[in-house]
Design an enzyme around this catalytic site. Structure first.
Site, PDB file in Angstrom:
ATOM      1  N   CYS A  97       0.841  -1.207   0.000  1.00 54.78           N
ATOM      2  CA  CYS A  97       0.000   0.000   0.000  1.00 54.78           C
ATOM      3  C   CYS A  97       0.876   1.257   0.000  1.00 54.78           C
ATOM      4  O   CYS A  97       2.063   1.202  -0.359  1.00 54.78           O
ATOM      5  CB  CYS A  97      -0.967  -0.009   1.183  1.00 54.78           C
ATOM      6  SG  CYS A  97      -2.285   1.247   1.024  1.00 54.78           S
ATOM      7  N   ASP A 142      -3.664   1.836  10.076  1.00 50.75           N
ATOM      8  CA  ASP A 142      -4.792   2.766  10.180  1.00 50.75           C
ATOM      9  C   ASP A 142      -5.317   2.790  11.598  1.00 50.75           C
ATOM     10  O   ASP A 142      -5.731   3.835  12.080  1.00 50.75           O
ATOM     11  CB  ASP A 142      -5.885   2.361   9.181  1.00 50.75           C
ATOM     12  CG  ASP A 142      -5.465   2.743   7.783  1.00 50.75           C
ATOM     13  OD1 ASP A 142      -5.685   3.890   7.390  1.00 50.75           O
ATOM     14  OD2 ASP A 142      -4.833   1.921   7.104  1.00 50.75           O
TER      15      ASP A 142
HETATM   16  C1  RUB Z   1      -3.775   3.497   3.359  1.00 48.27           C
HETATM   17  C2  RUB Z   1      -3.131   2.548   4.296  1.00 48.27           C
HETATM   18  C3  RUB Z   1      -1.859   2.995   4.945  1.00 48.27           C
HETATM   19  C4  RUB Z   1      -2.178   3.582   6.308  1.00 48.27           C
HETATM   20  C5  RUB Z   1      -0.975   4.274   6.911  1.00 48.27           C
HETATM   21  O1  RUB Z   1      -5.082   3.109   3.018  1.00 48.27           O
HETATM   22  O2  RUB Z   1      -3.637   1.490   4.602  1.00 48.27           O
HETATM   23  O3  RUB Z   1      -0.984   1.913   5.131  1.00 48.27           O
HETATM   24  O4  RUB Z   1      -3.227   4.518   6.213  1.00 48.27           O
HETATM   25  O5  RUB Z   1      -0.638   5.414   6.159  1.00 48.27           O
HETATM   26  P1  RUB Z   1      -5.975   4.094   2.090  1.00 48.27           P
HETATM   27  P2  RUB Z   1       0.139   6.639   6.818  1.00 48.27           P
HETATM   28  O6  RUB Z   1      -5.200   4.320   0.836  1.00 48.27           O
HETATM   29  O7  RUB Z   1      -7.227   3.333   1.864  1.00 48.27           O
HETATM   30  O8  RUB Z   1      -6.195   5.361   2.868  1.00 48.27           O
HETATM   31  O9  RUB Z   1       1.406   6.047   7.364  1.00 48.27           O
HETATM   32  O10 RUB Z   1       0.367   7.600   5.700  1.00 48.27           O
HETATM   33  O11 RUB Z   1      -0.721   7.157   7.894  1.00 48.27           O
END
Ligand code: RUB
Length: 305
Positions: free
Chosen positions: A129, A198
């Site tokens: 991701c 998340d």
């Molecule tokens: C994004 C996702 C990321 C976390 C952490 O999912 O799963 O791994 O949000 O991101 P989506 P960060 O694209 O559905 O939002 O470290 O930037 O908080």
């Protein structure tokens, strides 16, 4: 309700703003702007406007405790002040929001500094991701002079892995892009896995982009450590009293826009990785066992509990 709340909420819903950190930052900035532009003329109205914004953001993406915690923090800080003057309340929101964003930024730097030490020279790491926190860690390791390669999944259905891959290429990090189902094929060649989060539950289970838990199983099978790179504020305090973190289900068109009639499609955005698959949480307090999350968070952010 000010336009900035509606338009920011729309952007979050449509994934124009993506990732837990960016989502929380966007919501905090929108509330900060709303508070500056408010036309309310009593504390009661001012707080009602904040709570209305809180409601709207809560429906944008269900699995985002960092955003919920940030908004709750701003509201309680405002409720607690003695003044009735709207101009002073709006200044409180401004100051607290600025401070919150600064602290979040500082956490990101600390996390990158600690986590970059877990990238060995001439190693191969794996990610899934797009996590801005993980990417920042990779950027720090690169800036520290580490030579390493990244394997990055495309991350169906919305291809957030492409964001990661583009950023890594821009940083000059050798990156191999694979389809999600190739994860097992590559896992034996990998020294460590770094994923974002998340949500974190009171047991230390981690909710992250769908597919993370399968990758965690593969990592364990290959005896490859999997690190979750995360700010502590992604902790969901409601899980302490028994609530489960809700898993957002997204539109089926993301999976197959021209699917045949009668086909059932299911599109959960996140999954839960149980704590036993996680080698460590890399957070602003260090690298911790996921099961210790409540102990670690209590002294650092007492307001969250
Ligand atoms: C994004 C996702 C990321 C976390 C952490 O999912 O799963 O791994 O949000 O991101 P989506 P960060 O694209 O559905 O939002 O470290 O930037 O908080």
């Amino acid at each position: 309700m000010s336009d900035i709340i509606q338009s920011t909420a729309e952007k979050i819903k449509k994934l124009q703003v993506q990732g837990a950190r960016n989502v929380a930052i966007a919501a905090v900035k929108a509330i900060q702007t709303q508070a500056q532009q408010t036309k309310t003329n009593s504390k009661k109205q001012f707080l009602a406007e904040l709570k209305q914004a809180q409601k709207i953001f809560a429906t944008t993406r269900e699995t985002e405790p960092l955003m919920r915690n940030a908004i709750r923090y701003l509201i309680t800080q405002t409720e607690d002040v003695a003044t009735e003057k709207v101009s002073e309340l709006s200044q409180i929101v401004n100051v607290k929001a600025t401070q919150f964003l600064r602290d979040l930024e500082e956490s990101k730097e600390i996390i990158a500094e600690i986590g970059a030490r877990r990238i060995q020279n001439n190693s191969v790491v794996f990610t899934h991701c797009h996590s801005s926190t993980v990417n920042h860690l990779f950027a720090k390791a690169k800036a520290d002079g580490k030579n390493f390669k990244v394997i990055c999944t495309e991350t169906r259905p919305a291809f957030q892995g492409r964001i990661t891959a583009k950023k890594l290429v821009d940083l000059g990090i050798e990156t191999t892009f694979i389809v999600d189902s190739a994860a097992r094929t590559f896992m034996n060649k990998v020294d460590a896995v770094f994923v974002g989060a998340d949500a974190i539950t009171s047991e230390g289970n981690v909710v992250n982009k769908i597919g993370t838990s399968s990758i965690a199983v593969l990592a364990m099978e290959a005896r490859t450590p999997l690190y979750v790179v995360t700010e502590l504020l992604k902790f969901n305090p409601e899980t302490l009293s028994g609530e489960c973190e809700k898993i957002e289900h997204r539109g089926i068109g993301e999976v197959w826009s021209e699917a045949p009639d009668g086909l059932k499609i299911c599109n959960p955005a996140f999954d839960v990785t149980p704590n036993r698959y996680i080698h460590g949480l890399i957070c602003e307090e260090g690298i911790i066992a996921p099961q210790t999350i409540v102990q670690v968070i209590k002294p650092k952010y007492p307001w969250i509990l």
